[in-house]
Motif scaffolding. Structure first.
Motif, PDB file in Angstrom:
ATOM      1  N   ASN A  84       0.867  -1.169   0.000  1.00  0.00           N
ATOM      2  CA  ASN A  84       0.000   0.000   0.000  1.00  0.00           C
ATOM      3  C   ASN A  84       0.911   1.230   0.000  1.00  0.00           C
ATOM      4  O   ASN A  84       1.260   1.768   1.047  1.00  0.00           O
ATOM      5  CB  ASN A  84      -0.888  -0.043   1.252  1.00  0.00           C
ATOM      6  CG  ASN A  84      -1.938   1.032   1.221  1.00  0.00           C
ATOM      7  OD1 ASN A  84      -1.871   1.934   0.389  1.00  0.00           O
ATOM      8  ND2 ASN A  84      -2.902   0.937   2.116  1.00  0.00           N
ATOM      9  N   SER A  86       0.827   4.511  -1.078  1.00  0.00           N
ATOM     10  CA  SER A  86       0.572   5.903  -0.690  1.00  0.00           C
ATOM     11  C   SER A  86       0.457   6.051   0.825  1.00  0.00           C
ATOM     12  O   SER A  86       1.002   6.985   1.404  1.00  0.00           O
ATOM     13  CB  SER A  86      -0.662   6.442  -1.390  1.00  0.00           C
ATOM     14  OG  SER A  86      -1.799   5.750  -0.940  1.00  0.00           O
ATOM     15  N   SER A  87      -0.232   5.112   1.492  1.00  0.00           N
ATOM     16  CA  SER A  87      -0.340   5.268   2.939  1.00  0.00           C
ATOM     17  C   SER A  87       1.006   4.999   3.602  1.00  0.00           C
ATOM     18  O   SER A  87       1.346   5.661   4.589  1.00  0.00           O
ATOM     19  CB  SER A  87      -1.431   4.365   3.506  1.00  0.00           C
ATOM     20  OG  SER A  87      -1.162   3.027   3.195  1.00  0.00           O
ATOM     21  N   VAL A  89       3.918   5.685   2.422  1.00  0.00           N
ATOM     22  CA  VAL A  89       4.767   6.860   2.255  1.00  0.00           C
ATOM     23  C   VAL A  89       4.344   7.978   3.202  1.00  0.00           C
ATOM     24  O   VAL A  89       5.176   8.685   3.781  1.00  0.00           O
ATOM     25  CB  VAL A  89       4.721   7.323   0.783  1.00  0.00           C
ATOM     26  CG1 VAL A  89       5.325   8.698   0.640  1.00  0.00           C
ATOM     27  CG2 VAL A  89       5.457   6.337  -0.093  1.00  0.00           C
ATOM     28  N   GLN A  90       3.040   8.095   3.413  1.00  0.00           N
ATOM     29  CA  GLN A  90       2.595   9.153   4.327  1.00  0.00           C
ATOM     30  C   GLN A  90       2.972   8.833   5.772  1.00  0.00           C
ATOM     31  O   GLN A  90       3.284   9.736   6.559  1.00  0.00           O
ATOM     32  CB  GLN A  90       1.090   9.358   4.167  1.00  0.00           C
ATOM     33  CG  GLN A  90       0.795  10.024   2.832  1.00  0.00           C
ATOM     34  CD  GLN A  90      -0.677  10.174   2.565  1.00  0.00           C
ATOM     35  OE1 GLN A  90      -1.338  11.005   3.177  1.00  0.00           O
ATOM     36  NE2 GLN A  90      -1.202   9.371   1.656  1.00  0.00           N
ATOM     37  N   GLU A 118      -2.262   2.150  -6.660  1.00  0.00           N
ATOM     38  CA  GLU A 118      -2.756   3.526  -6.783  1.00  0.00           C
ATOM     39  C   GLU A 118      -2.602   4.035  -8.214  1.00  0.00           C
ATOM     40  O   GLU A 118      -1.695   3.617  -8.937  1.00  0.00           O
ATOM     41  CB  GLU A 118      -1.971   4.457  -5.848  1.00  0.00           C
ATOM     42  CG  GLU A 118      -2.264   4.270  -4.386  1.00  0.00           C
ATOM     43  CD  GLU A 118      -1.404   3.195  -3.752  1.00  0.00           C
ATOM     44  OE1 GLU A 118      -0.669   2.516  -4.489  1.00  0.00           O
ATOM     45  OE2 GLU A 118      -1.497   3.039  -2.523  1.00  0.00           O
ATOM     46  N   LYS A 122      -3.123   9.992  -7.928  1.00  0.00           N
ATOM     47  CA  LYS A 122      -2.994   9.934  -6.479  1.00  0.00           C
ATOM     48  C   LYS A 122      -1.516   9.974  -6.066  1.00  0.00           C
ATOM     49  O   LYS A 122      -1.146  10.652  -5.098  1.00  0.00           O
ATOM     50  CB  LYS A 122      -3.653   8.651  -5.947  1.00  0.00           C
ATOM     51  CG  LYS A 122      -3.749   8.667  -4.437  1.00  0.00           C
ATOM     52  CD  LYS A 122      -4.588   7.543  -3.899  1.00  0.00           C
ATOM     53  CE  LYS A 122      -4.653   7.624  -2.377  1.00  0.00           C
ATOM     54  NZ  LYS A 122      -5.210   6.408  -1.780  1.00  0.00           N
ATOM     55  N   LEU A 123      -0.713   9.261  -6.832  1.00  0.00           N
ATOM     56  CA  LEU A 123       0.722   9.246  -6.510  1.00  0.00           C
ATOM     57  C   LEU A 123       1.327  10.636  -6.645  1.00  0.00           C
ATOM     58  O   LEU A 123       2.128  11.066  -5.814  1.00  0.00           O
ATOM     59  CB  LEU A 123       1.460   8.280  -7.436  1.00  0.00           C
ATOM     60  CG  LEU A 123       1.312   6.792  -7.121  1.00  0.00           C
ATOM     61  CD1 LEU A 123       2.084   5.981  -8.130  1.00  0.00           C
ATOM     62  CD2 LEU A 123       1.806   6.502  -5.719  1.00  0.00           C
ATOM     63  N   LYS A 125      -0.191  13.416  -6.294  1.00  0.00           N
ATOM     64  CA  LYS A 125      -0.670  14.234  -5.176  1.00  0.00           C
ATOM     65  C   LYS A 125       0.188  13.975  -3.925  1.00  0.00           C
ATOM     66  O   LYS A 125       0.603  14.920  -3.226  1.00  0.00           O
ATOM     67  CB  LYS A 125      -2.136  13.880  -4.888  1.00  0.00           C
ATOM     68  CG  LYS A 125      -2.936  15.019  -4.318  1.00  0.00           C
ATOM     69  CD  LYS A 125      -4.386  14.607  -4.201  1.00  0.00           C
ATOM     70  CE  LYS A 125      -5.030  15.258  -2.994  1.00  0.00           C
ATOM     71  NZ  LYS A 125      -6.329  14.637  -2.666  1.00  0.00           N
ATOM     72  N   VAL A 126       0.435  12.698  -3.677  1.00  0.00           N
ATOM     73  CA  VAL A 126       1.290  12.346  -2.530  1.00  0.00           C
ATOM     74  C   VAL A 126       2.680  12.948  -2.710  1.00  0.00           C
ATOM     75  O   VAL A 126       3.276  13.504  -1.770  1.00  0.00           O
ATOM     76  CB  VAL A 126       1.375  10.806  -2.383  1.00  0.00           C
ATOM     77  CG1 VAL A 126       2.413  10.442  -1.338  1.00  0.00           C
ATOM     78  CG2 VAL A 126       0.032  10.231  -2.006  1.00  0.00           C
ATOM     79  N   LYS A 151       4.129   5.338 -13.686  1.00  0.00           N
ATOM     80  CA  LYS A 151       3.676   5.905 -12.401  1.00  0.00           C
ATOM     81  C   LYS A 151       4.862   6.416 -11.587  1.00  0.00           C
ATOM     82  O   LYS A 151       4.822   7.521 -11.037  1.00  0.00           O
ATOM     83  CB  LYS A 151       2.947   4.828 -11.593  1.00  0.00           C
ATOM     84  CG  LYS A 151       1.586   4.455 -12.141  1.00  0.00           C
ATOM     85  CD  LYS A 151       0.952   3.394 -11.247  1.00  0.00           C
ATOM     86  CE  LYS A 151      -0.344   2.893 -11.865  1.00  0.00           C
ATOM     87  NZ  LYS A 151      -0.928   1.788 -11.090  1.00  0.00           N
ATOM     88  N   PHE A 155       5.839  10.119 -10.391  1.00  0.00           N
ATOM     89  CA  PHE A 155       5.987  10.332  -8.945  1.00  0.00           C
ATOM     90  C   PHE A 155       7.292  11.054  -8.644  1.00  0.00           C
ATOM     91  O   PHE A 155       7.316  12.070  -7.933  1.00  0.00           O
ATOM     92  CB  PHE A 155       5.939   8.956  -8.263  1.00  0.00           C
ATOM     93  CG  PHE A 155       6.096   8.997  -6.775  1.00  0.00           C
ATOM     94  CD1 PHE A 155       5.051   9.386  -5.960  1.00  0.00           C
ATOM     95  CD2 PHE A 155       7.290   8.618  -6.180  1.00  0.00           C
ATOM     96  CE1 PHE A 155       5.187   9.403  -4.591  1.00  0.00           C
ATOM     97  CE2 PHE A 155       7.436   8.633  -4.810  1.00  0.00           C
ATOM     98  CZ  PHE A 155       6.379   9.030  -4.015  1.00  0.00           C
TER      99      PHE A 155
END
Lengths: 409, 168
Positions: A84, A86-87, A89-90, A118, A122-123, A125-126, A151, A155
């Motif tokens: 997962n 994006s989460s 990475v956050q 993703e 979305k990527l 945006k992250v 992607k 990114f």
């Protein structure tokens, strides 16, 4: 100084064996290497690890300078589920935000070996969010290149700020950690430590370094090795060239060095030597003869001309040069030369039994004298001297006596 | 009331979302900030978050911000926080600020803006969150930031003298 969080991919895809031994194991090795490099580059660097797959991303170790903790956290990991990104990475960004030392710059290293779920938007945006928070991101892609390629490029393009972020795609069948070693991911703080200039990619071959030393790791050592190698090569080339030259010029006796007019006198014994095999005895004899020559010249000079400066060196060539050039009396010089020729003949006799009595061979003596500078073989005085020399055994003995006297002094 | 330039802990000054080629130094450092051609600019969007730590606790009295030239890019809504080293953009927008400013054009010419002194008594880190700009431009530009206040009583090691040295 840098705080790094490494996001590792422990999804089911990493069971794949296309990177020896498996994607997961190859990744674990690379993470260990990277953590070592980062913590070594600066004592205040910290590295943390989190896993991206499983029920939820999990922080295994918060950023720490303790390499042992990092390596330990990599043991006994479960391979399960889907990554997962994006989460993860956050979460990594949050871990970095709460770093203890605000001097550290923030970096996330993502290992991704499974298709990214993703979508591109979305990527990006992250990535924008990471960039806004001054987080640099390195991505190591191994496997699933066709789904991830675009992607990840987007990114990285979105997160890159001042060329601080990199995407490394490692093709299948290579050693993951070797490929990373020369990459900019190991470049820390602008080239210090594991620094690799942009050209570092060229060295990414891994184990094929020229001297078994990664030039990016220790540029000075590599430079020193290269220079030393070049010098050794030059030396060897010079040596072989010199050997070849010697071969063409004939066996070089010690006295047959650079040809100058004055040297010819000293070179007199050399032609005789050429015929003899160069065994130790012969060489010894020759050396002896040469030293006798020099000494006799000096002795003569001392006895006859007190005014002449005694610049006689033990080595025959230059000693005689100096001595002869200083002697102005023509006859004395002649006598000196004759005595030298005689000595040469004697040496020849000693070293070569076949030449029984050179002095009786007037042709030879004449040619020898003709080769001496400033000597006219047809000079009546010289002829007279020569005539007397034919019964020269006595004078030779005299010479030897002088020698002995001199030694006695 | 003095300029607190000397007691800023420069190595820990942090500015989030700054353009790497137009960084915080352009707005904060002496010399750079006096040059109107040099300015701090935001990068991905209009927001900026500055963390300015001091090497001792200070009392802030007032501050000044200057952004002339591109009027549209000048900051408008600014929120100040104290002693929150881990403040991020989301918290900066949501948490109650110690003091907020809606800057007018007159405020942006570099004259000192008074602070609520009682709330800025012991400041180790001042965080300045610039939320948006005058005309909703893509980026925000700041030419100069000055902080006025007073530092506490400090001991300067260089001033320590040997006992008796003054008498002799």
């Amino acid at each position: 100084m840098e705080a790094t969080v490494v996001c590792i991919d422990n999804s089911e895809w990493t069971r794949n064996g296309d990177y020896a031994p498996t994607r997961f194991q190859a990744q674990a090795d690379a993470v260990n290497l990277l953590a070592g490099a980062k913590t070594e580059a600066n004592p205040e660097n910290t590295v943390g690890v989190l896993t991206m797959a499983g029920k939820s991303p999990r922080v295994l170790v918060t950023p720490t300078p303790d390499l042992g903790k990092i390596l330990n956290s990599m043991q006994n990991l479960d391979i399960e589920g889907q990554a997962n990104l994006s989460s993860a990475v956050q979460i990594a960004q949050l871990a970095l935000k709460h770093r203890q030392n605000k001097n550290q710059r923030q970096r996330i290293v993502i290992f991704i070996g499974s298709p990214i779920a993703e979508d591109k938007e979305k990527l990006v945006k992250v990535a924008k969010k990471l960039k806004k928070n001054n987080v640099a991101v390195d991505v190591v892609a191994f496997g699933s290149e066709e789904t991830n390629g675009e992607k990840l490029e987007n990114f990285i393009a979105a997160v890159n700020s001042g060329d601080n972020s990199h995407l490394i795609t490692v093709p299948a069948g290579t050693i993951l950690s070797d490929m990373l070693f020369g990459s900019p991911i190991f470049q820390i703080d602008g080239g210090a430590g594991y620094g690799a200039a942009p050209g570092g990619d060229a060295a990414a071959g891994g184990d094929a370094f020229e001297f078994g030393v990664d030039p990016n790791m220790d540029p000075e050592l590599a430079m020193a090795l290269r220079v030393s190698m070049q010098e050794e090569r030059a030396r060897q080339e010079a040596a072989t060239a010199a050997a070849a030259a010697d071969g063409t010029a004939g066996e070089a006796g010690p006295s047959a060095a650079p040809a100058g007019d004055a040297d010819k006198a000293a070179a007199a014994p050399a032609p005789v030597d050429e015929a003899t095999p160069m065994d130790e005895d012969a060489l010894l004899q020759q050396a002896l003869a040469m030293s006798m020559q020099a000494d006799s010249a000096a002795a003569l000079e001392k006895e006859s001309t007190s005014a002449a400066p005694s610049a006689v060196a033990p080595n025959a060539g230059s000693g005689q040069d100096a001595a002869m050039s200083d002697i102005e009396d023509e006859e004395l010089r002649l006598a000196l030369q004759m005595s030298m020729a005689e000595d040469a003949a004697e040496a020849a006799k000693e070293s070569h039994g076949a030449v029984a009595d050179v002095l009786n061979d007037t042709d030879y003596v004449n040619s020898l004298l003709g080769s001496l500078p400033g000597v006219d073989p047809n000079d009546p005085a010289l002829q007279g001297a020569l005539a007397s020399l034919t019964k020269s055994t006595d004078s030779k003995e005299e010479d030897e006596k002088k020698e002995g006297d001199k030694g006695g002094k | 009331m003095t300029d607190l330039l000397d007691i800023i802990e420069w190595s820990c000054v942090e500015c989030l979302n700054q353009n790497p080629s137009r960084n915080i130094g352009n707005a904060l450092k002496q010399g750079y900030r006096e040059d109107d051609g040099l300015y701090l600019e935001s990068d991905t969007d209009e927001q900026l978050l500055l963390h300015i730590p001091f090497n001792q606790a200070v009392k802030l009295h007032s501050w000044a911000i200057k952004s002339v030239g591109n009027k549209g890019h000048a900051p408008r809504k600014v929120r100040l926080f104290i002693n929150r080293p881990s403040l991020g953009f989301s918290e900066a927008a949501d948490f109650p600020a110690v003091q907020e400013f809606e800057l007018s054009e007159a405020d942006l010419e570099g004259k000192p803006l008074p602070l609520k002194q009682v709330k800025f008594q012991s400041v180790n880190i001042l965080s300045i969150f610039i939320e948006d700009n005058q005309k909703e431009e893509e980026t925000t530009q700041v030419q100069k930031i000055v902080l006025y206040g007073s530092a506490g009583e400090t001991m300067n090691v260089n001033e320590i003298k040997k006992v008796g040295e003054e008498n002799s």
